[in-house]
Design an enzyme around this catalytic site. Structure first.
Site, PDB file in Angstrom:
ATOM      1  N   PRO A   1      44.393  61.713  97.242  1.00  0.00           N
ATOM      2  CA  PRO A   1      43.595  62.705  97.973  1.00  0.00           C
ATOM      3  C   PRO A   1      42.133  62.630  97.564  1.00  0.00           C
ATOM      4  O   PRO A   1      41.808  62.566  96.388  1.00  0.00           O
ATOM      5  CB  PRO A   1      44.223  64.041  97.544  1.00  0.00           C
ATOM      6  CG  PRO A   1      44.832  63.758  96.206  1.00  0.00           C
ATOM      7  CD  PRO A   1      45.303  62.333  96.260  1.00  0.00           C
ATOM      8  N   MET A   2      41.237  62.631  98.571  1.00  0.00           N
ATOM      9  CA  MET A   2      39.796  62.577  98.317  1.00  0.00           C
ATOM     10  C   MET A   2      39.106  63.507  99.304  1.00  0.00           C
ATOM     11  O   MET A   2      39.311  63.383 100.515  1.00  0.00           O
ATOM     12  CB  MET A   2      39.264  61.148  98.483  1.00  0.00           C
ATOM     13  CG  MET A   2      39.792  60.150  97.468  1.00  0.00           C
ATOM     14  SD  MET A   2      39.257  58.444  97.810  1.00  0.00           S
ATOM     15  CE  MET A   2      40.422  57.980  99.106  1.00  0.00           C
ATOM     16  N   VAL A   3      38.304  64.411  98.803  1.00  0.00           N
ATOM     17  CA  VAL A   3      37.610  65.364  99.660  1.00  0.00           C
ATOM     18  C   VAL A   3      36.741  64.620 100.669  1.00  0.00           C
ATOM     19  O   VAL A   3      35.928  63.773 100.300  1.00  0.00           O
ATOM     20  CB  VAL A   3      36.752  66.331  98.824  1.00  0.00           C
ATOM     21  CG1 VAL A   3      35.926  67.242  99.727  1.00  0.00           C
ATOM     22  CG2 VAL A   3      37.644  67.166  97.906  1.00  0.00           C
TER      23      VAL A   3
ATOM     24  N   GLN B   1      47.984  68.190 100.744  1.00  0.00           N
ATOM     25  CA  GLN B   1      47.615  68.812  99.470  1.00  0.00           C
ATOM     26  C   GLN B   1      46.836  70.113  99.667  1.00  0.00           C
ATOM     27  O   GLN B   1      45.912  70.176 100.485  1.00  0.00           O
ATOM     28  CB  GLN B   1      46.767  67.864  98.619  1.00  0.00           C
ATOM     29  CG  GLN B   1      46.499  68.434  97.230  1.00  0.00           C
ATOM     30  CD  GLN B   1      45.630  67.550  96.379  1.00  0.00           C
ATOM     31  OE1 GLN B   1      44.418  67.546  96.545  1.00  0.00           O
ATOM     32  NE2 GLN B   1      46.232  66.820  95.449  1.00  0.00           N
TER      33      GLN B   1
ATOM     34  N   CYS C   1      41.901  68.958  90.186  1.00  0.00           N
ATOM     35  CA  CYS C   1      40.465  68.924  90.499  1.00  0.00           C
ATOM     36  C   CYS C   1      39.655  69.489  89.332  1.00  0.00           C
ATOM     37  O   CYS C   1      39.860  70.645  88.927  1.00  0.00           O
ATOM     38  CB  CYS C   1      40.169  69.724  91.762  1.00  0.00           C
ATOM     39  SG  CYS C   1      38.407  69.702  92.207  1.00  0.00           S
TER      40      CYS C   1
ATOM     41  N   ASN D   1      48.009  57.599  88.277  1.00  0.00           N
ATOM     42  CA  ASN D   1      46.685  57.625  88.884  1.00  0.00           C
ATOM     43  C   ASN D   1      45.643  57.312  87.824  1.00  0.00           C
ATOM     44  O   ASN D   1      45.633  57.932  86.761  1.00  0.00           O
ATOM     45  CB  ASN D   1      46.444  59.000  89.499  1.00  0.00           C
ATOM     46  CG  ASN D   1      45.139  59.115  90.285  1.00  0.00           C
ATOM     47  OD1 ASN D   1      44.695  60.209  90.588  1.00  0.00           O
ATOM     48  ND2 ASN D   1      44.530  58.010  90.635  1.00  0.00           N
ATOM     49  N   GLY D   2      44.776  56.343  88.137  1.00  0.00           N
ATOM     50  CA  GLY D   2      43.686  56.004  87.224  1.00  0.00           C
ATOM     51  C   GLY D   2      43.640  54.524  86.907  1.00  0.00           C
ATOM     52  O   GLY D   2      44.657  53.918  86.588  1.00  0.00           O
ATOM     53  N   ASN D   3      42.447  53.924  87.019  1.00  0.00           N
ATOM     54  CA  ASN D   3      42.206  52.506  86.691  1.00  0.00           C
ATOM     55  C   ASN D   3      42.843  51.548  87.687  1.00  0.00           C
ATOM     56  O   ASN D   3      43.121  50.400  87.341  1.00  0.00           O
ATOM     57  CB  ASN D   3      42.713  52.157  85.283  1.00  0.00           C
ATOM     58  CG  ASN D   3      42.132  53.027  84.205  1.00  0.00           C
ATOM     59  OD1 ASN D   3      41.158  53.750  84.408  1.00  0.00           O
ATOM     60  ND2 ASN D   3      42.735  52.968  83.021  1.00  0.00           N
TER      61      ASN D   3
ATOM     62  N   ALA E   1      41.986  55.867  94.413  1.00  0.00           N
ATOM     63  CA  ALA E   1      41.064  56.744  95.144  1.00  0.00           C
ATOM     64  C   ALA E   1      39.765  55.998  95.445  1.00  0.00           C
ATOM     65  O   ALA E   1      39.677  55.275  96.436  1.00  0.00           O
ATOM     66  CB  ALA E   1      40.808  58.022  94.349  1.00  0.00           C
TER      67      ALA E   1
END
Length: 446
Positions: free
Chosen positions: A116-118, A170, A199, A299-301, A323
């Site tokens: 999810p990305m705003v 979400q 967030c 999530n991450g990297n 993301a």
């Protein structure tokens, strides 16, 4: 795995679906309020939905429909869902876990997921990423109270189509009743209702949601329980880690016990906002995976398919989220990489995916699935970033445009393509092998 472009429905038949009005007079109510007096800080980010005249806040029209009628096409509405009987509550924790895995497998055990990305994981971009290997996707974070009360917000911020599955919708929230009201509006149109507990931004602190609910675990538990006991669709949670591993594990176990069917773990703490400065802690994600009995996503990297392979091997997770790297490279999950991440001395492989071509694909999807112009503007800056760095005068001209049109945007992309200089994406044998291996790892974890 190559681009998913075959056997696609004709554009005229792939209209986005929007939620039908479910709360009469909500728009009139919001317009009658004085935003400076009635809106809390949590609503500040959404104030433009009812007050701002900025053309970037308008939903882009479908060019074909505009040419035919002289006006934007009305989107296909999503009818209010027909109430579905709730499944009987699980008789035991074991049955709840079995149901979580059965649902995950019915979806095909998706491994490669758009995070999810705003303003950046809206329908056209989700569909672009799905063409290039993404197995599932999240919507942008939706504010549960504004979503449940404001028809314009629903129409603008949540669109989907039948090909947009599996889908996580979400929400951020701090009130179980309001959250449930919002979730009921989307449960028939998604595969998970997701709770944003990750967030870390200032707006989340002011609004008291996201990662700032980590200080109030009883409230977190009540939010999860409210959904898990009253929705027909499973509940998932996206979290960040605590500085202490034992706190993270207690947190994750509490979510599982409260009824979560899936947990996505961002391997950074609430204070580690800069993903380029702080590496995600894959050891913490592995510990959560080992401690829980439900599916866990990492999530991450995740910048390319080599990272997917490494993350799945290290954490044992059932899938990964990416993301920001997807914003510059929506073909990441198809094995394409940007030049900056190309290994020294590795000059072999298949280059030839021009970022301008991806921008054209994205614009065509926006013509099929209208979204606010602000989202389109944001994506083009990311997709065409390498081109703009070489030709800053074109970027300046783009930034100076107060009102965007598809004709003008296509002309700009064509001009950049002719000028050249953008950094191409490439896919080499290593990336393809990594993708094959990662698929096998994820399947073995199912």
């Amino acid at each position: 795995m190559g681009p998913r472009s075959a056997n696609r429905t004709e554009p005229s038949r792939m209209l986005p679906r929007r939620l039908a009005p479910l709360l009469p007079n909500s728009r009139l109510l919001f317009r009658s309020l004085n935003p400076s007096l009635a809106m809390s800080p949590a609503d500040a980010a959404a104030a433009h939905l009812t007050t701002a005249p900025d053309p970037d806040e308008d939903i882009c029209p479908s060019p074909a429909a505009s040419a035919a009628s002289g006006a934007p096409a009305a989107p296909e509405e999503i009818a209010p869902p027909v109430p579905t009987p709730l499944p009987p509550p699980p008789a035991s924790a074991e049955e709840r876990v079995e149901r979580a895995w059965a649902h995950w497998r019915r979806l095909g055990s998706p491994r490669l997921v758009v995070a999810p990305m705003v303003d950046n994981s809206e329908l056209p971009f989700r569909m672009l990423c799905r063409r290039y290997g993404a197995d599932a996707a999240y919507t942008p974070m939706l504010h549960s109270r504004i979503f449940s009360e404001n028809e314009k917000h629903r129409d603008m911020e949540f669109t989907t189509c039948k090909e947009d599955r599996p889908l996580f919708v979400q929400f951020c929230a701090n009130d179980p009743d309001i959250l449930l009201q919002a979730a009921k509006l989307v449960e028939a149109h998604c595969d998970y209702v997701d709770l944003n507990f990750g967030c870390p931004q200032r707006i989340a602190k002011r609004g008291y949601y996201g990662a700032f609910l980590m200080d109030n675990l009883p409230l977190v538990k009540s939010l999860v329980q409210s959904l898990s006991e009253n929705l027909c669709v499973p509940v998932s949670c996206k979290i960040r880690i605590f500085p202490r591993l034992e706190d993270t594990l207690a947190y994750a176990k509490m979510l599982e016990e409260a009824g979560a069917s899936l947990v996505a773990v961002h391997g950074r703490t609430r204070d580690e906002k800069d993903g380029k400065k702080f590496r995600a802690d894959w050891d913490a994600i592995k510990a959560v995976k080992d401690a829980l009995r439900i599916p866990v996503l990492a999530n991450g990297n995740i910048r390319h398919m080599e990272d997917v392979k490494s993350c799945l091997q290290h954490t044992g997770a059932d899938g990964v989220l990416s993301a920001e790297p997807l914003l510059e490279n929506p073909a990441l999950f198809a094995g394409f990489r940007t030049k900056e991440w190309k290994e020294d001395g590795n000059e072999d492989g298949d280059g030839g995916l021009d970022p301008a071509d991806l921008a054209i694909e994205y614009l065509k999807l926006c013509e099929q699935y209208p979204v606010p112009w602000r989202m389109i503007r944001s994506h083009l800056h990311k997709l065409l970033g390498s081109c703009f760095r070489v030709h800053p005068q074109v970027r300046e001209e783009f930034n100076a445009q107060t009102k965007l049109t598809f004709e003008g945007l296509h002309d700009m992309v064509k001009r950049l393509k002719e000028l050249g200089g953008g950094i191409p994406l490439y896919r080499d044998q290593t990336s393809l092998q990594s993708q094959i291996v990662s698929n096998g790892l994820a399947a073995s974890n199912a």
